[in-house]
Design a protein around this motif. Structure first.
Motif, PDB file in Angstrom:
ATOM      1  N   LEU A  25      75.876  -5.064  49.134  1.00  0.00           N
ATOM      2  CA  LEU A  25      75.487  -5.022  49.940  1.00  0.00           C
ATOM      3  C   LEU A  25      76.483  -4.585  51.633  1.00  0.00           C
ATOM      4  O   LEU A  25      76.474  -3.323  52.254  1.00  0.00           O
ATOM      5  CB  LEU A  25      74.443  -6.398  51.246  1.00  0.00           C
ATOM      6  N   LEU A  26      77.712  -5.053  51.643  1.00  0.00           N
ATOM      7  CA  LEU A  26      78.609  -5.159  51.748  1.00  0.00           C
ATOM      8  C   LEU A  26      79.516  -3.600  51.413  1.00  0.00           C
ATOM      9  O   LEU A  26      79.714  -3.208  52.951  1.00  0.00           O
ATOM     10  CB  LEU A  26      79.517  -5.996  52.277  1.00  0.00           C
ATOM     11  N   THR A  27      79.224  -3.053  50.679  1.00  0.00           N
ATOM     12  CA  THR A  27      79.829  -1.595  49.894  1.00  0.00           C
ATOM     13  C   THR A  27      78.972  -0.892  50.980  1.00  0.00           C
ATOM     14  O   THR A  27      79.303   0.342  50.890  1.00  0.00           O
ATOM     15  CB  THR A  27      79.674  -2.206  48.746  1.00  0.00           C
ATOM     16  N   ASN A  28      77.403  -1.646  50.516  1.00  0.00           N
ATOM     17  CA  ASN A  28      76.220  -0.539  51.241  1.00  0.00           C
ATOM     18  C   ASN A  28      76.525  -0.080  52.506  1.00  0.00           C
ATOM     19  O   ASN A  28      75.678   1.222  52.700  1.00  0.00           O
ATOM     20  CB  ASN A  28      74.914  -0.980  50.777  1.00  0.00           C
ATOM     21  N   GLN A  29      76.737  -1.079  53.232  1.00  0.00           N
ATOM     22  CA  GLN A  29      77.192  -1.361  54.540  1.00  0.00           C
ATOM     23  C   GLN A  29      78.226  -0.319  55.278  1.00  0.00           C
ATOM     24  O   GLN A  29      78.846  -0.217  56.848  1.00  0.00           O
ATOM     25  CB  GLN A  29      76.930  -2.407  55.520  1.00  0.00           C
ATOM     26  N   GLY A  30      79.311  -0.151  54.482  1.00  0.00           N
ATOM     27  CA  GLY A  30      80.911   0.577  54.744  1.00  0.00           C
ATOM     28  C   GLY A  30      81.268  -0.188  55.188  1.00  0.00           C
ATOM     29  O   GLY A  30      82.800   0.160  55.387  1.00  0.00           O
ATOM     30  N   VAL A  31      81.576  -1.093  54.138  1.00  0.00           N
ATOM     31  CA  VAL A  31      82.639  -2.164  53.768  1.00  0.00           C
ATOM     32  C   VAL A  31      82.954  -2.646  52.006  1.00  0.00           C
ATOM     33  O   VAL A  31      82.276  -3.130  51.584  1.00  0.00           O
ATOM     34  CB  VAL A  31      82.419  -4.045  54.306  1.00  0.00           C
ATOM     35  N   SER A  43      88.275 -14.570  49.115  1.00  0.00           N
ATOM     36  CA  SER A  43      88.633 -14.741  50.375  1.00  0.00           C
ATOM     37  C   SER A  43      88.585 -13.264  51.200  1.00  0.00           C
ATOM     38  O   SER A  43      88.167 -12.571  52.461  1.00  0.00           O
ATOM     39  CB  SER A  43      90.348 -14.635  50.591  1.00  0.00           C
ATOM     40  N   GLU A  44      88.417 -12.352  49.810  1.00  0.00           N
ATOM     41  CA  GLU A  44      88.439 -10.606  49.701  1.00  0.00           C
ATOM     42  C   GLU A  44      87.247 -10.688  50.713  1.00  0.00           C
ATOM     43  O   GLU A  44      86.532  -9.677  51.478  1.00  0.00           O
ATOM     44  CB  GLU A  44      88.854  -9.887  49.137  1.00  0.00           C
ATOM     45  N   THR A  45      86.532 -11.543  49.725  1.00  0.00           N
ATOM     46  CA  THR A  45      84.551 -10.896  50.238  1.00  0.00           C
ATOM     47  C   THR A  45      84.136 -12.056  51.447  1.00  0.00           C
ATOM     48  O   THR A  45      83.836 -11.661  52.129  1.00  0.00           O
ATOM     49  CB  THR A  45      83.757 -12.096  49.761  1.00  0.00           C
ATOM     50  N   ARG A  46      84.729 -12.926  52.293  1.00  0.00           N
ATOM     51  CA  ARG A  46      84.985 -13.786  52.720  1.00  0.00           C
ATOM     52  C   ARG A  46      85.319 -13.410  54.543  1.00  0.00           C
ATOM     53  O   ARG A  46      84.535 -12.675  55.229  1.00  0.00           O
ATOM     54  CB  ARG A  46      85.578 -15.019  52.949  1.00  0.00           C
ATOM     55  N   GLU A  47      86.242 -12.389  54.330  1.00  0.00           N
ATOM     56  CA  GLU A  47      87.120 -11.093  54.894  1.00  0.00           C
ATOM     57  C   GLU A  47      86.321 -10.173  55.677  1.00  0.00           C
ATOM     58  O   GLU A  47      86.384  -9.538  56.745  1.00  0.00           O
ATOM     59  CB  GLU A  47      88.202 -10.974  54.543  1.00  0.00           C
ATOM     60  N   ASN A  48      85.515 -10.006  54.325  1.00  0.00           N
ATOM     61  CA  ASN A  48      84.529  -8.400  54.307  1.00  0.00           C
ATOM     62  C   ASN A  48      83.133  -8.597  55.749  1.00  0.00           C
ATOM     63  O   ASN A  48      82.813  -8.009  56.176  1.00  0.00           O
ATOM     64  CB  ASN A  48      84.250  -7.631  53.605  1.00  0.00           C
ATOM     65  N   VAL A  49      83.154  -9.856  54.870  1.00  0.00           N
ATOM     66  CA  VAL A  49      81.697 -10.484  55.521  1.00  0.00           C
ATOM     67  C   VAL A  49      81.822 -10.719  57.120  1.00  0.00           C
ATOM     68  O   VAL A  49      81.074 -10.396  57.800  1.00  0.00           O
ATOM     69  CB  VAL A  49      80.884 -12.171  55.215  1.00  0.00           C
ATOM     70  N   LEU A  55      84.549  -8.778  59.030  1.00  0.00           N
ATOM     71  CA  LEU A  55      84.397  -7.556  59.316  1.00  0.00           C
ATOM     72  C   LEU A  55      82.614  -7.243  59.526  1.00  0.00           C
ATOM     73  O   LEU A  55      83.384  -6.924  60.758  1.00  0.00           O
ATOM     74  CB  LEU A  55      85.435  -6.751  58.360  1.00  0.00           C
ATOM     75  N   TYR A  56      82.112  -7.355  59.112  1.00  0.00           N
ATOM     76  CA  TYR A  56      81.081  -6.683  59.142  1.00  0.00           C
ATOM     77  C   TYR A  56      80.145  -7.543  60.404  1.00  0.00           C
ATOM     78  O   TYR A  56      79.520  -7.053  61.719  1.00  0.00           O
ATOM     79  CB  TYR A  56      79.886  -6.732  57.566  1.00  0.00           C
ATOM     80  N   GLN A  57      80.180  -8.752  60.748  1.00  0.00           N
ATOM     81  CA  GLN A  57      79.973  -9.448  61.873  1.00  0.00           C
ATOM     82  C   GLN A  57      80.649  -9.360  62.949  1.00  0.00           C
ATOM     83  O   GLN A  57      79.907  -8.782  63.558  1.00  0.00           O
ATOM     84  CB  GLN A  57      79.859 -10.919  61.238  1.00  0.00           C
ATOM     85  N   ASP A 110      81.200 -15.946  61.572  1.00  0.00           N
ATOM     86  CA  ASP A 110      82.475 -17.519  60.418  1.00  0.00           C
ATOM     87  C   ASP A 110      82.347 -17.125  59.146  1.00  0.00           C
ATOM     88  O   ASP A 110      82.511 -18.171  58.247  1.00  0.00           O
ATOM     89  CB  ASP A 110      80.523 -18.284  60.756  1.00  0.00           C
ATOM     90  N   GLY A 111      81.797 -16.200  58.919  1.00  0.00           N
ATOM     91  CA  GLY A 111      82.231 -14.937  57.214  1.00  0.00           C
ATOM     92  C   GLY A 111      81.493 -15.986  55.998  1.00  0.00           C
ATOM     93  O   GLY A 111      81.437 -15.735  54.932  1.00  0.00           O
TER      94      GLY A 111
END
Length: 235
Positions: free
Chosen positions: A9-15, A25-31, A33-35, A43-44
């Protein structure tokens, strides 16, 4: 919820996010960033608001397909855990302990529950815990963390584990950590925990309690670590 679907979903949304199934840590940081980009609470954590926003741009067919896959994953994980743990859903937890505490852990000066008091547990860290009567064995002032970590024994990612206290983190100094920080665990509440690198999900300055209790299905637990102030109710 399957981590791979969050990553997709993150990738689909451009992240752009690596689809490895590990909420590291990468996924949490990307969450986060999306937020931040979408004015959500940063809050990740992929809660209902963040998940709903991530799926908002999907057409109905794609949304139903994604929800179906996540539901299937949750059902499969539930049956797998039931089968492997004899009906328990608390993984390889060491619910009883020796009662030893870190040398630098400070006893609470004015705890709501004194040593020897009893209280009703309003947490469900393990089956049969909620509603049980706890006897207070120790009360300590500290920072309690919910953490996510990858066990060192290769087990599945553990998400939002409650609780690890500040004194059970390795070489972090005296200052409390914040959500999103990482630290090495120096405690063995469960297999593969000691030495694992954890990401802080939540941090709460509170009184934590070590307790004895008998679960509602008859299991005796001694020196259980930890329950926070808000997870206990006066009898």
């Amino acid at each position: 919820m399957h981590v791979r679907h969050i990553q997709q979903l993150l990738t689909n949304q451009g992240v752009e996010t690596n689809t490895d199934g590990i909420f590291g840590s990468e996924t949490r940081e990307n969450v986060m960033l999306y937020q931040q980009e979408h004015q959500l609470q940063v809050d990740g954590i992929v809660g209902p608001e963040t998940m709903g926003h991530m799926m908002d741009g999907m057409n109905s067919e794609a949304r139903q397909q994604m929800m179906g896959m996540m539901n299937n994953d949750q059902e499969g994980q539930h049956h797998q855990m039931k089968g492997s743990m004899g009906g328990q859903s608390d993984m390889n937890m060491n619910h009883s302990s020796s009662g030893e505490v870190p040398d630098d852990l400070q006893k609470a000066e004015n705890p709501t529950f004194e040593v020897g008091d009893t209280a009703t547990i309003e947490a469900n860290h393990m089956e049969g815990m909620e509603g049980a009567t706890a006897t207070i064995i120790g009360a300590y002032d500290t920072t309690a963390y919910a953490v996510t970590f990858q066990p060192t024994d290769g087990g599945d990612l553990v998400e939002n584990h409650k609780w690890v206290i500040h004194e059970e983190l390795n070489n972090t100094g005296k200052e409390s950590l914040q959500p999103g920080d990482t630290a090495v665990l120096d405690v063995s509440h469960m297999e593969g925990m000691d030495g694992a690198t954890a990401t802080i999900d939540t941090a709460e300055e509170t009184t934590v309690y070590m307790v004895d209790f008998t679960t509602t299905d008859g299991e005796e637990v001694t020196n259980h670590k930890w329950l926070t102030e808000s997870e206990l109710r006066s009898n």
